[in-house]
Design a protein around this motif. Sequence first.
Motif, PDB file in Angstrom:
ATOM      1  N   GLY A   1       3.818   3.687  -1.353  1.00 39.22           N
ATOM      2  CA  GLY A   1       2.594   2.904  -1.328  1.00 39.22           C
ATOM      3  C   GLY A   1       2.813   1.517  -1.890  1.00 39.22           C
ATOM      4  O   GLY A   1       3.918   1.182  -2.343  1.00 39.22           O
TER       5      GLY A   1
ATOM      6  N   MET B   1      -4.791  10.738   9.215  1.00 42.58           N
ATOM      7  CA  MET B   1      -5.607  10.326   8.086  1.00 42.58           C
ATOM      8  C   MET B   1      -4.932   9.148   7.396  1.00 42.58           C
ATOM      9  O   MET B   1      -3.717   9.152   7.206  1.00 42.58           O
ATOM     10  CB  MET B   1      -5.750  11.501   7.127  1.00 42.58           C
ATOM     11  N   ASN B   2      -5.705   8.155   7.033  1.00 43.87           N
ATOM     12  CA  ASN B   2      -5.207   6.999   6.298  1.00 43.87           C
ATOM     13  C   ASN B   2      -5.675   7.146   4.849  1.00 43.87           C
ATOM     14  O   ASN B   2      -6.860   7.340   4.604  1.00 43.87           O
ATOM     15  CB  ASN B   2      -5.742   5.708   6.923  1.00 43.87           C
ATOM     16  N   TYR B   3      -4.734   7.071   3.895  1.00 48.11           N
ATOM     17  CA  TYR B   3      -5.069   7.281   2.489  1.00 48.11           C
ATOM     18  C   TYR B   3      -4.881   6.027   1.662  1.00 48.11           C
ATOM     19  O   TYR B   3      -3.944   5.254   1.878  1.00 48.11           O
ATOM     20  CB  TYR B   3      -4.163   8.360   1.876  1.00 48.11           C
ATOM     21  N   SER B   4      -5.765   5.866   0.700  1.00 51.72           N
ATOM     22  CA  SER B   4      -5.570   4.888  -0.357  1.00 51.72           C
ATOM     23  C   SER B   4      -5.957   5.579  -1.661  1.00 51.72           C
ATOM     24  O   SER B   4      -6.562   6.654  -1.655  1.00 51.72           O
ATOM     25  CB  SER B   4      -6.401   3.621  -0.121  1.00 51.72           C
TER      26      SER B   4
ATOM     27  N   THR C   1      -2.668  -3.082  -3.514  1.00 49.00           N
ATOM     28  CA  THR C   1      -3.360  -4.106  -2.730  1.00 49.00           C
ATOM     29  C   THR C   1      -4.379  -4.863  -3.563  1.00 49.00           C
ATOM     30  O   THR C   1      -4.868  -5.901  -3.147  1.00 49.00           O
ATOM     31  CB  THR C   1      -4.062  -3.478  -1.505  1.00 49.00           C
TER      32      THR C   1
ATOM     33  N   ASP D   1      -2.511   1.200  -1.323  1.00 52.66           N
ATOM     34  CA  ASP D   1      -2.468   1.676   0.050  1.00 52.66           C
ATOM     35  C   ASP D   1      -1.279   2.619   0.132  1.00 52.66           C
ATOM     36  O   ASP D   1      -0.155   2.255  -0.222  1.00 52.66           O
ATOM     37  CB  ASP D   1      -2.285   0.510   1.020  1.00 52.66           C
TER      38      ASP D   1
ATOM     39  N   TYR E   1       1.538   5.073   2.011  1.00 49.93           N
ATOM     40  CA  TYR E   1       2.347   5.066   3.235  1.00 49.93           C
ATOM     41  C   TYR E   1       2.430   6.467   3.835  1.00 49.93           C
ATOM     42  O   TYR E   1       3.499   7.065   3.919  1.00 49.93           O
ATOM     43  CB  TYR E   1       3.757   4.595   2.925  1.00 49.93           C
ATOM     44  N   GLU E   2       1.302   7.000   4.289  1.00 48.37           N
ATOM     45  CA  GLU E   2       1.283   8.389   4.770  1.00 48.37           C
ATOM     46  C   GLU E   2       2.184   8.611   5.991  1.00 48.37           C
ATOM     47  O   GLU E   2       2.712   9.700   6.165  1.00 48.37           O
ATOM     48  CB  GLU E   2      -0.143   8.868   5.051  1.00 48.37           C
ATOM     49  N   GLU E   3       2.389   7.601   6.816  1.00 52.20           N
ATOM     50  CA  GLU E   3       3.242   7.785   7.990  1.00 52.20           C
ATOM     51  C   GLU E   3       4.718   7.614   7.660  1.00 52.20           C
ATOM     52  O   GLU E   3       5.572   8.244   8.283  1.00 52.20           O
ATOM     53  CB  GLU E   3       2.835   6.819   9.100  1.00 52.20           C
TER      54      GLU E   3
ATOM     55  N   GLU F   1     -10.017   8.790   1.788  1.00 51.83           N
ATOM     56  CA  GLU F   1      -9.551   9.179   3.112  1.00 51.83           C
ATOM     57  C   GLU F   1     -10.326   8.414   4.167  1.00 51.83           C
ATOM     58  O   GLU F   1     -11.549   8.382   4.141  1.00 51.83           O
ATOM     59  CB  GLU F   1      -9.736  10.680   3.334  1.00 51.83           C
ATOM     60  N   GLN F   2      -9.623   7.805   5.101  1.00 54.70           N
ATOM     61  CA  GLN F   2     -10.279   7.027   6.165  1.00 54.70           C
ATOM     62  C   GLN F   2      -9.821   7.507   7.506  1.00 54.70           C
ATOM     63  O   GLN F   2      -8.721   7.896   7.705  1.00 54.70           O
ATOM     64  CB  GLN F   2      -9.962   5.546   6.009  1.00 54.70           C
TER      65      GLN F   2
END
Length: 162
Positions: free
Chosen positions: A125, A1-4, A128, A18, A20-22, A161-162
Amino acid sequence: MNYSAEIELENGAIVVIDLYEELAPEHVNNFVFLAQEGFYDDLTFHRVVPGFVAQAGDPTATGTGSAGYTLHDEPLHAGNEDALSVTPIGVVSMARSGLGASSSQFFIKLGDQAHLDEQGFTAFGVVTSGLDLLYAFDSRDPANVPPPPAGARIVEIRIIEQ
């Protein structure tokens, strides 16, 4: 999951982060959880130091409040050391009272302060969009006597969530 995250300010303006979930999964998880639970709703940017940081996430607005628990610092490992630097302007990191004692307070860098990397903060994060909104905040230090007027209010933080 990519979060902002979208921080909606009381004037309707939006700051976009943005996450930094990873690179910093524990800190992102903590921030996402608190935001989705409404913890940050109606809190203020209680500490603003031009050229340094805008800090929020303290339910007491004194600089001493927390979510009632502590979060350990994110472990550094090969591949994330440079990425987790808190040196760049716009980087978001959890504030803390000491090593391994983050909770709910976070800060956004408003100036180049390379010395913070030596203190082991975990970046989770980067802004942006909307950094200019933070630069417009009035300077405030909750430790001043008498305390300054309330800082800019957060209406809510929405997690995308993307």
